[in-house]
Design a protein around this motif. Structure first.
Motif, PDB file in Angstrom:
ATOM      1  N   ASP A 176      11.480  -6.779  50.850  1.00 54.82           N
ATOM      2  CA  ASP A 176      11.646  -8.001  50.258  1.00 54.82           C
ATOM      3  C   ASP A 176      10.512  -8.480  49.369  1.00 54.82           C
ATOM      4  OD1 ASP A 176      12.912 -10.638  49.986  1.00 54.82           O
ATOM      5  OD2 ASP A 176      11.307 -11.553  51.509  1.00 54.82           O
ATOM      6  N   TRP A 177       9.506  -8.088  49.819  1.00 55.55           N
ATOM      7  CA  TRP A 177       8.209  -8.170  48.768  1.00 55.55           C
ATOM      8  C   TRP A 177       8.421  -7.527  47.663  1.00 55.55           C
ATOM      9  CZ3 TRP A 177       5.265 -12.208  48.807  1.00 55.55           C
ATOM     10  CH2 TRP A 177       4.951 -12.903  50.117  1.00 55.55           C
ATOM     11  N   GLU A 178       8.801  -5.946  47.721  1.00 59.98           N
ATOM     12  CA  GLU A 178       9.144  -5.546  46.482  1.00 59.98           C
ATOM     13  C   GLU A 178       9.901  -6.156  45.690  1.00 59.98           C
ATOM     14  OE1 GLU A 178       8.528  -0.625  47.900  1.00 59.98           O
ATOM     15  OE2 GLU A 178      10.365  -1.477  47.506  1.00 59.98           O
ATOM     16  N   GLU A 180       8.173  -7.184  42.145  1.00 59.20           N
ATOM     17  CA  GLU A 180       8.587  -6.284  41.404  1.00 59.20           C
ATOM     18  C   GLU A 180       7.633  -4.800  41.339  1.00 59.20           C
ATOM     19  OE1 GLU A 180       9.357  -8.427  37.537  1.00 59.20           O
ATOM     20  OE2 GLU A 180      11.333  -8.789  38.246  1.00 59.20           O
ATOM     21  N   ARG A 181       7.247  -4.587  42.475  1.00 62.73           N
ATOM     22  CA  ARG A 181       6.425  -3.513  42.643  1.00 62.73           C
ATOM     23  C   ARG A 181       6.549  -2.788  43.960  1.00 62.73           C
ATOM     24  NH1 ARG A 181       0.198  -5.706  44.339  1.00 62.73           N
ATOM     25  NH2 ARG A 181       0.394  -3.337  45.304  1.00 62.73           N
ATOM     26  N   THR A 182       6.251  -1.569  44.151  1.00 66.96           N
ATOM     27  CA  THR A 182       6.453  -1.001  45.335  1.00 66.96           C
ATOM     28  C   THR A 182       5.270  -0.975  46.306  1.00 66.96           C
ATOM     29  OG1 THR A 182       5.475   1.386  44.369  1.00 66.96           O
ATOM     30  CG2 THR A 182       7.875   0.725  44.074  1.00 66.96           C
ATOM     31  N   PHE A 183       5.734  -0.852  47.686  1.00 65.16           N
ATOM     32  CA  PHE A 183       4.669  -0.918  48.767  1.00 65.16           C
ATOM     33  C   PHE A 183       5.167   0.270  49.864  1.00 65.16           C
ATOM     34  CE2 PHE A 183       4.654  -5.465  47.696  1.00 65.16           C
ATOM     35  CZ  PHE A 183       3.144  -5.550  47.696  1.00 65.16           C
ATOM     36  N   PHE A 220       1.507 -15.208  51.140  1.00 64.70           N
ATOM     37  CA  PHE A 220       1.907 -14.452  52.371  1.00 64.70           C
ATOM     38  C   PHE A 220       2.033 -15.526  53.355  1.00 64.70           C
ATOM     39  CE2 PHE A 220       1.072 -12.413  56.328  1.00 64.70           C
ATOM     40  CZ  PHE A 220       1.812 -11.417  56.538  1.00 64.70           C
ATOM     41  N   THR A 221       1.104 -16.600  53.570  1.00 62.04           N
ATOM     42  CA  THR A 221       1.227 -17.712  54.526  1.00 62.04           C
ATOM     43  C   THR A 221       2.487 -18.534  54.359  1.00 62.04           C
ATOM     44  OG1 THR A 221      -1.023 -17.846  54.804  1.00 62.04           O
ATOM     45  CG2 THR A 221       0.190 -19.868  55.420  1.00 62.04           C
TER      46      THR A 221
END
Length: 222
Positions: free
Chosen positions: A78-80, A84-87, A145-146
């Motif tokens: 979801d964060w990716e 628009e980047r990879t984790f 993040f919070t």
């Protein structure tokens, strides 16, 4: 429900931590083969519950009630999409990257059997810090993040043993209350009016959150 990876970190010198020696173990990477998991000892004196995993700032991290940190691969995905980047697995400093597990939605006191022997218990969500922000490299990361409150979960070790990537994750105890890692996170950060509700989790709740909830009730009622 299973483990995609087991991740450990080595001490690394960085410019974005207030740890006295400038060290952090947040840069965790997947490891092959089994990893021993055991209760490390009290916070302030002991680090990670995973063998070979570095916890450099014992003031805020490690100890029995924060022995293991888990993050759902679904949250990383979801964060990716959002950023628009990879984790990679381990990118959030998590020890366990899971799939099929609602980690942030897990209830405080919920117990997971991982593989044939290890049992872990959910204690709290993870509060972000400036070291986390520096590691991820996103401006305003702590606030972002919070706001999302996809906190992942800290766990204590109930039954020690070995785990490895590919192990199944089974919920072996589900408390009757509805206090989740996400709720605990929100209560201790942006929605302190939720603090009294945390007491329903009882002794499974992280001691620091328990103390905060009791202090709030003494001052404001609940």
């Amino acid at each position: 429900m299973r483990l995609l990876s087991v991740n450990v970190g080595r001490p690394k010198t960085v410019p974005y931590t207030d740890q006295p020696e400038g060290l952090t173990g947040i840069d965790k990477r997947p490891v092959a083969g089994p990893v021993r998991v055991a209760a490390p000892g009290p916070k302030g004196a002991a680090g990670s519950g995973l063998a070979g995993d570095a916890v450099c700032d014992l003031r805020h991290h490690g100890g029995n009630d924060q022995a293991v940190y888990a993050v759902a691969r679904e949250d990383l995905d979801d964060w990716e999409r959002e950023l628009e980047r990879t984790f990679a697995n381990g990118a959030f400093g998590e020890n366990l990257t899971t799939t099929g597990v609602d980690v942030s939605g897990a209830r405080i006191g919920e117990r997971w059997r991982i593989g044939p022997e290890v049992v872990l218990e959910v204690t709290a969500g993870r509060i972000p810090c400036l070291t986390f922000q520096g590691h991820v490299g996103e401006k305003g990361w702590v606030r972002r993040f919070t706001r999302k409150a996809a906190s992942g979960a800290y766990l204590r070790v109930i039954v020690p043993g070995e785990i490895r990537a590919g192990d199944t994750v089974e919920i072996v105890h589900l408390p009757v209350h509805e206090v989740t890692a996400r709720m605990e996170f929100q209560a201790t950060t942006t929605h302190r009016e939720l603090l009294p509700r945390l007491l329903a989790a009882g002794a499974a709740l992280h001691p620091e959150s328990m103390a905060a909830a009791r202090k709030y009730v003494e001052k404001y009622g609940g």
